[in-house]
Design a protein around this motif. Sequence first.
Motif, PDB file in Angstrom:
ATOM      1  N   THR A  62     -10.527  -2.043   2.960  1.00  0.00           N
ATOM      2  CA  THR A  62     -10.365  -2.975   4.213  1.00  0.00           C
ATOM      3  C   THR A  62     -11.612  -2.489   5.353  1.00  0.00           C
ATOM      4  O   THR A  62     -11.821  -1.316   5.525  1.00  0.00           O
TER       5      THR A  62
ATOM      6  N   LYS B  23      -9.978  -6.937  -2.645  1.00  0.00           N
ATOM      7  CA  LYS B  23      -8.796  -6.391  -3.248  1.00  0.00           C
ATOM      8  C   LYS B  23      -9.058  -6.867  -5.018  1.00  0.00           C
ATOM      9  O   LYS B  23      -9.180  -7.786  -5.349  1.00  0.00           O
TER      10      LYS B  23
ATOM     11  N   LEU C  37      -7.947  -1.380  -2.955  1.00  0.00           N
ATOM     12  CA  LEU C  37      -8.013  -2.248  -1.792  1.00  0.00           C
ATOM     13  C   LEU C  37      -8.851  -1.411  -0.794  1.00  0.00           C
ATOM     14  O   LEU C  37      -8.894  -0.570  -0.583  1.00  0.00           O
TER      15      LEU C  37
ATOM     16  N   GLN D 173     -11.906  -7.805   3.992  1.00  0.00           N
ATOM     17  CA  GLN D 173     -11.077  -7.270   2.995  1.00  0.00           C
ATOM     18  C   GLN D 173     -11.530  -7.648   1.555  1.00  0.00           C
ATOM     19  O   GLN D 173     -11.785  -8.751   1.247  1.00  0.00           O
TER      20      GLN D 173
ATOM     21  N   GLN E 167       0.824  -1.095   0.138  1.00  0.00           N
ATOM     22  CA  GLN E 167       0.130  -0.014  -0.207  1.00  0.00           C
ATOM     23  C   GLN E 167       0.810   1.296  -0.017  1.00  0.00           C
ATOM     24  O   GLN E 167       1.723   1.243   0.747  1.00  0.00           O
TER      25      GLN E 167
END
Length: 619
Positions: free
Chosen positions: A303, A275, A301, A273, A128
């Motif tokens: 979360t 992605k 992404l 999560q 990230q």
Amino acid sequence: MPHGFFQKALFIFLPTLLFLASLHGPAIAASDEDMQTLGMYYEPNDLVVTATRNPKPLSQAAENITIITAKEIEMMGAHTLVDVFANVPGIQASDQGGPGTNNDFFIWGASSTGGHILIMLDGVTLNQMGTQFVDLRGIPIQNIERIEIVKGPGSSSWGSALGAVVNIVTKSPLEGKKIGGAASFSGGERGTRDSWGELSGTVGPLGYYLFAGNLRSDGFRRNTVVDLNDIYAKLRWEFPTQGSLQFTIAYDRGVMGDGDLATSFGFLDRLRQQKFLSTLSFNYPISDKIDLDLSLRTRYLKTDDIGNSVNADDPFTFEVKSRETTYGGSAKVTWRGGLNTLAAGADYDYLDTFAESQSVSSDTTKLFSDKYGLFLNDTLALGDFAVTPGIRYDRMRPVRDFFSPSLGIAWNPTDKITLRTYAASGYSLPILAPDATKQKVTTVQAGVETTYIPYLWLKGTFFWNQLSDVQIFDDNGNTILKKQLKQGFEVEGKSVPVFNTSLSAGYTFIDAKDRDTGETIQNIPTQILKLGLHYNDVRHSFRGALLGRYVLSNASSDRNAKDKTIIWDLNLSKRVLNYHDTTLELFFNTHNLFNGAQYSFDAFKNAPRWFEGGIKFEF
């Protein structure tokens, strides 16, 4: 380098080499095929790419590179990348309660949560940009063709890579076949199930690879439930004359418990999560000496981290939602002429991140940033020598400029030995904040790789890493900048199969100190030992591996660590059907065979002994 360190290193290094040398056993004649398994040179279609961003034989690489193949991953009985790393020399990657659990790991003392390790999937950064963290739990391992690990900084090629580079290379479309594939299912204790399937082939100019998988477990420690789902696709179009266009897409989502944090912190934490990652790449040979590579990429992404107190007298709940979107692209030109193989290019990435935390009060963070890098790496083949100079310039808001030079030399005086030396400066992006700064490293490495001892492959490496402006957080969450020194050595050995049986061993010693105080840095492993007994009876289609790992964690007393035992895994497989291109294989794995306890923090205890079995079908 301190004189005391040299004495300590030689005291351990030389006996370790002698131990590995004893592995070759009796002088039984080995086949040419057996000897090739220990060769230092790779086939032309199996070259290393990660070190300088252009394919070359391992004998020309000055860096310490470890390669893990799909076959090796299969024989580990692994479910996640952390399971794979746990069996690689020089890496501490602990089982923290079962498959798919929390996954911090160290390479030569460099921490993945500290942003010091660059993780890539087919050359695309997975870290990230806002935090430099990467969660490995959502990356399936069954679609991996190979993993290349460069130990030490790789900033002259890739930018932010202070401690190591891990490049995950996925499987390519099957050639010479319109359709082929595999499917597998395994089941074990505590509701542990791992199921996956893949299809691959080539129809005319179009090649395809498709994958889907699910990993689920109730976990073997408190709050270690996982449910991971993955989809991956790769399409490659070969142009009629020359060149190719490739498109990939990966999506995963999961729910994961983050371990027994109630023991130390009074709450339980669960993470949701999602992605998404996609790439489009174009390769075109402009001439017989010049190749052009262009690529575009995007990653999203999301979360949702939820924590709940376990103390009825002090109830609280917190939730942190975040999303990060990145867009980017790369351009590279590779020129091969005479003695040189030159790679030059540029990378660009744009970041859009948002985070919202809710507890007693709400807090929202929004961040926009971008970064670009220019790189130039060369490989000069000068007889028995390969010289690899490299340099890269990076700029990122608000962290300013980075220059990352490197110089390596690989010398092959005979076809049985390679001598390596490597020096570089590198950096790692910190957590983006108004007071963000550079985390920098200067490294020097020297090593040897040889098959001079009959029936034995050996590799040894000394490393010296001097770090500055390393971000450390105190008990109040304030950032402290530290100077550190991480030095040590690594020794590896593998034997030629004798009566279908071979041995492997790896030992790593790490001396990590605070450069200002001279004190040993705690919670960085000081000794790592990996052992392997491998059996492969091709005639009777039976394979087995007994793998052991030990880590002296050097943990602080408040972590209540356990590091007095070796953890052993036993993995067995038997092919029961082999008809033309169709095979059926049964396998059985015992994890933590002797039910040992080995962990660096009692909030993340390793799983006890557990069993699983399964079936794999290929066509």
